[in-house]
Scaffold this motif. Structure first.
Motif, PDB file in Angstrom:
ATOM      1  N   ILE A   1       1.893   4.778  -8.473  1.00 52.49           N
ATOM      2  CA  ILE A   1       0.962   5.674  -9.174  1.00 52.49           C
ATOM      3  C   ILE A   1       1.631   6.947  -9.679  1.00 52.49           C
ATOM      4  O   ILE A   1       1.048   7.666 -10.484  1.00 52.49           O
ATOM      5  N   THR A   2       2.860   7.187  -9.232  1.00 48.12           N
ATOM      6  CA  THR A   2       3.570   8.377  -9.715  1.00 48.12           C
ATOM      7  C   THR A   2       4.568   8.053 -10.825  1.00 48.12           C
ATOM      8  O   THR A   2       5.266   8.946 -11.296  1.00 48.12           O
TER       9      THR A   2
ATOM     10  N   ASN B   1       0.832  -1.199   0.000  1.00 49.26           N
ATOM     11  CA  ASN B   1       0.000   0.000   0.000  1.00 49.26           C
ATOM     12  C   ASN B   1       0.873   1.259   0.000  1.00 49.26           C
ATOM     13  O   ASN B   1       0.599   2.218  -0.731  1.00 49.26           O
ATOM     14  N   LEU B   2       1.931   1.266   0.795  1.00 44.89           N
ATOM     15  CA  LEU B   2       2.861   2.410   0.801  1.00 44.89           C
ATOM     16  C   LEU B   2       3.565   2.562  -0.542  1.00 44.89           C
ATOM     17  O   LEU B   2       3.662   3.668  -1.075  1.00 44.89           O
TER      18      LEU B   2
ATOM     19  N   HIS C   1       2.567   1.523  -3.436  1.00 41.94           N
ATOM     20  CA  HIS C   1       1.569   1.941  -4.418  1.00 41.94           C
ATOM     21  C   HIS C   1       1.331   3.445  -4.342  1.00 41.94           C
ATOM     22  O   HIS C   1       1.372   4.149  -5.355  1.00 41.94           O
ATOM     23  N   GLY C   2       1.091   3.930  -3.145  1.00 41.84           N
ATOM     24  CA  GLY C   2       0.773   5.347  -2.969  1.00 41.84           C
ATOM     25  C   GLY C   2       1.932   6.285  -3.208  1.00 41.84           C
ATOM     26  O   GLY C   2       1.750   7.411  -3.669  1.00 41.84           O
ATOM     27  N   ARG C   3       3.131   5.843  -2.894  1.00 38.76           N
ATOM     28  CA  ARG C   3       4.311   6.719  -3.004  1.00 38.76           C
ATOM     29  C   ARG C   3       5.039   6.610  -4.337  1.00 38.76           C
ATOM     30  O   ARG C   3       5.642   7.578  -4.783  1.00 38.76           O
TER      31      ARG C   3
END
Length: 158
Positions: free
Chosen positions: A133-134, A125-126, A128-130
């Motif tokens: 997706i960027t 999850n970390l 993915h978010g950090r």
């Protein structure tokens, strides 16, 4: 590797490659005995197989769970553009991510398929978010958590 290079492999070379796939730490003398050649001949052949690119690396296979990386995740990535520049930017960014074990350009529903190792779902999850997706040019990501590794890093059959 060219098709003609494949023809350069004789029965002994193939037997050596099969044995080395099973045990990359096999002693030269044991390998020589296994393939029925002298130790010196075996050493020369092994060196040639490395120099010609038939053997690309010899390394230890570490148990992911033993080093705290028990979660395996497959991620399908769709880019917003299919241009050489967008592919290059994405590949460079993914190449710098230590969590990504494999990155393959594929045909089908995704542009790329990533094989990722993390500690657990929270770790993913970390990531993915950090980072995921960027990544440059990413339009869509589809995530698949591996429940069971049925077959992993099998030796090549030739």
């Amino acid at each position: 590797m060219e098709e003609s290079s494949k023809l350069a492999l004789d029965r002994i070379d193939r037997n050596m490659l099969r044995a080395l796939q099973k045990d990359g730490r096999i002693a030269n003398a044991d390998l020589a005995k296994l393939v029925n050649v002298s130790a010196a001949t075996c050493h020369r052949r092994t060196q040639r197989l490395m120099e010609e690119g038939f053997i690309t690396a010899v390394r230890a296979q570490v148990s992911p769970v033993s080093v705290g990386l028990g979660a395996l995740v497959m991620v399908g990535v769709v880019l917003d553009r299919s241009t050489p520049e967008s592919f290059a930017a994405f590949e460079a960014a993914v190449g710098a991510m230590k969590e990504v074990l494999d990155c393959n350009l594929v045909a089908g529903d995704f542009d790329y398929l990533l094989k990722i190792r993390v500690r657990d779902m929270a770790g993913f999850n970390l990531l993915h978010g950090r980072q995921l997706i960027t990544l440059p040019g990413v339009r869509q990501i589809r995530t698949f958590f591996v429940l069971k590794e049925v077959k992993d890093n099998a030796p090549l059959s030739f």
